[in-house]
Design an enzyme around this catalytic site. Sequence first.
Site, PDB file in Angstrom:
ATOM      1  N   ARG A 161       0.839  -1.198   0.000  1.00  0.00           N
ATOM      2  CA  ARG A 161       0.000   0.000   0.000  1.00  0.00           C
ATOM      3  C   ARG A 161       0.873   1.247   0.000  1.00  0.00           C
ATOM      4  O   ARG A 161       1.890   1.310   0.681  1.00  0.00           O
ATOM      5  CB  ARG A 161      -0.911   0.017   1.234  1.00  0.00           C
ATOM      6  CG  ARG A 161      -2.124  -0.882   1.037  1.00  0.00           C
ATOM      7  CD  ARG A 161      -2.987  -0.939   2.254  1.00  0.00           C
ATOM      8  NE  ARG A 161      -3.671   0.298   2.567  1.00  0.00           N
ATOM      9  CZ  ARG A 161      -4.820   0.704   2.024  1.00  0.00           C
ATOM     10  NH1 ARG A 161      -5.404  -0.018   1.091  1.00  0.00           N
ATOM     11  NH2 ARG A 161      -5.391   1.829   2.412  1.00  0.00           N
ATOM     12  N   HIS A 192      12.930  -2.152  -3.168  1.00  0.00           N
ATOM     13  CA  HIS A 192      12.246  -2.147  -4.465  1.00  0.00           C
ATOM     14  C   HIS A 192      13.017  -3.045  -5.445  1.00  0.00           C
ATOM     15  O   HIS A 192      14.240  -2.930  -5.547  1.00  0.00           O
ATOM     16  CB  HIS A 192      12.178  -0.718  -5.016  1.00  0.00           C
ATOM     17  CG  HIS A 192      11.467  -0.648  -6.319  1.00  0.00           C
ATOM     18  ND1 HIS A 192      10.094  -0.671  -6.412  1.00  0.00           N
ATOM     19  CD2 HIS A 192      11.918  -0.612  -7.589  1.00  0.00           C
ATOM     20  CE1 HIS A 192       9.741  -0.634  -7.688  1.00  0.00           C
ATOM     21  NE2 HIS A 192      10.831  -0.593  -8.423  1.00  0.00           N
ATOM     22  N   ASP A 207       8.683   5.528  -4.780  1.00  0.00           N
ATOM     23  CA  ASP A 207      10.009   4.949  -5.029  1.00  0.00           C
ATOM     24  C   ASP A 207      11.039   5.996  -5.440  1.00  0.00           C
ATOM     25  O   ASP A 207      11.908   5.734  -6.287  1.00  0.00           O
ATOM     26  CB  ASP A 207       9.917   3.845  -6.112  1.00  0.00           C
ATOM     27  CG  ASP A 207       8.966   2.728  -5.708  1.00  0.00           C
ATOM     28  OD1 ASP A 207       8.917   2.408  -4.515  1.00  0.00           O
ATOM     29  OD2 ASP A 207       8.276   2.187  -6.584  1.00  0.00           O
TER      30      ASP A 207
END
Lengths: 200, 200
Positions: A90, A108, A144
């Site tokens: 989320r 990531h 990100d």
Amino acid sequence: MKNITVLISGNGTNLQAIIDNVKAGKINGKIVAVISNKADAFGLERAKKADIPTYFIGHKGITREEHEQKIIDILEKEKVDLVVLAGYMRVLTSLFVGKYKNRLINIHPALLPAFPGTDGYGDTWNYGCKVGGCTVHFVDEGVDTGPIIIQRANEIREDDTLETFKQRGLDIEHQALPEAVKLFCDDKLKIEGRKVKIEK
Amino acid sequence: MKNITVLISGNGTNLQAIIDNVKAGKINGKIVAVISNKADAFGLERAKKADIPTYFIGHKGITREEHEQKIIDILEKEKVDLVVLAGYMRVLTSLFVGKYKNRLINIHPALLPAFPGTDGYGDTWNYGCKVGGCTVHFVDEGVDTGPIIIQRANEIREDDTLETFKQRGLDIEHQALPEAVKLFCDDKLKIEGRKVKIEK
């Protein structure tokens, strides 16, 4: 000793990597809570097995802010120093991100700023890259985009499939994330603008 | 034996790497022309020293199409199989790119699709990346968007400066570009959509 909380949504293999490194005494910290927004996340089982308190905080039927407040309540109760997003699916609001600024990290599965979003491995693969990798970064208000702590390359081989590329990538993630957590807990990370210096 | 032409705008260290590899017999090809859009590009000296025909094709005072046509005239005269952009600092029109589709390659000093444009090293550095690298790719109509032949990672070290990072990166470029030229000349590259397969 830092108090660490890990947020998950699924299988929790990166959580397991942190648990293993804490157990092995490599990280100067303690995982005080594992929080999932999915009731059936297998990572919750991993945490229970390691005697770590677990919390399921569902997000259905409440606002994003209400959901985050429930998480914040746990983090405050546990006096958390570091929040680790390990496959937490989320997007967090700027309220949450602002509150845990410089204490909130994410892993990531791509070499950012390439391929942000939800499918780092697939996007890297489909673009036809010859090098992928992973990024551990502090979380800021963007998706990100925060200052990068660690990146590791994962060269794509001619005989790779998306699956073999991803499997090798996960192994690399399981080294990179605990390494970043260790550096944080040892107070070795110094944020200077967009850059993260790792002190000796 | 493939006929190779190299387009340059400056120092020509990547050109030198190709010259050296051709001379060492590692590339199944011959450099039939080196073309520069700058009269004082040092790469022209490198070519002359290696007895390669050189051409200065200035772009001032003529249209982009006229400039490219002068280059095309040379390429056609020399029956060129492969055009290598090695630090060639002008964007090519879709006319040129279309004419040399799948026979036109470029080296870019970043891990594309991250940091396209004119300053791959600086952009990678300023973003705070921990891994940079280079990309050799076929050129398509976009800026640095074509199918990727080779990528090589360049891990950024804590004691790096932009200069030391770039110097190591150039060494990596000087391996990657001749490798891609060699593969092309050996007919090992197979383009499938966005992907480049390297055949055994």
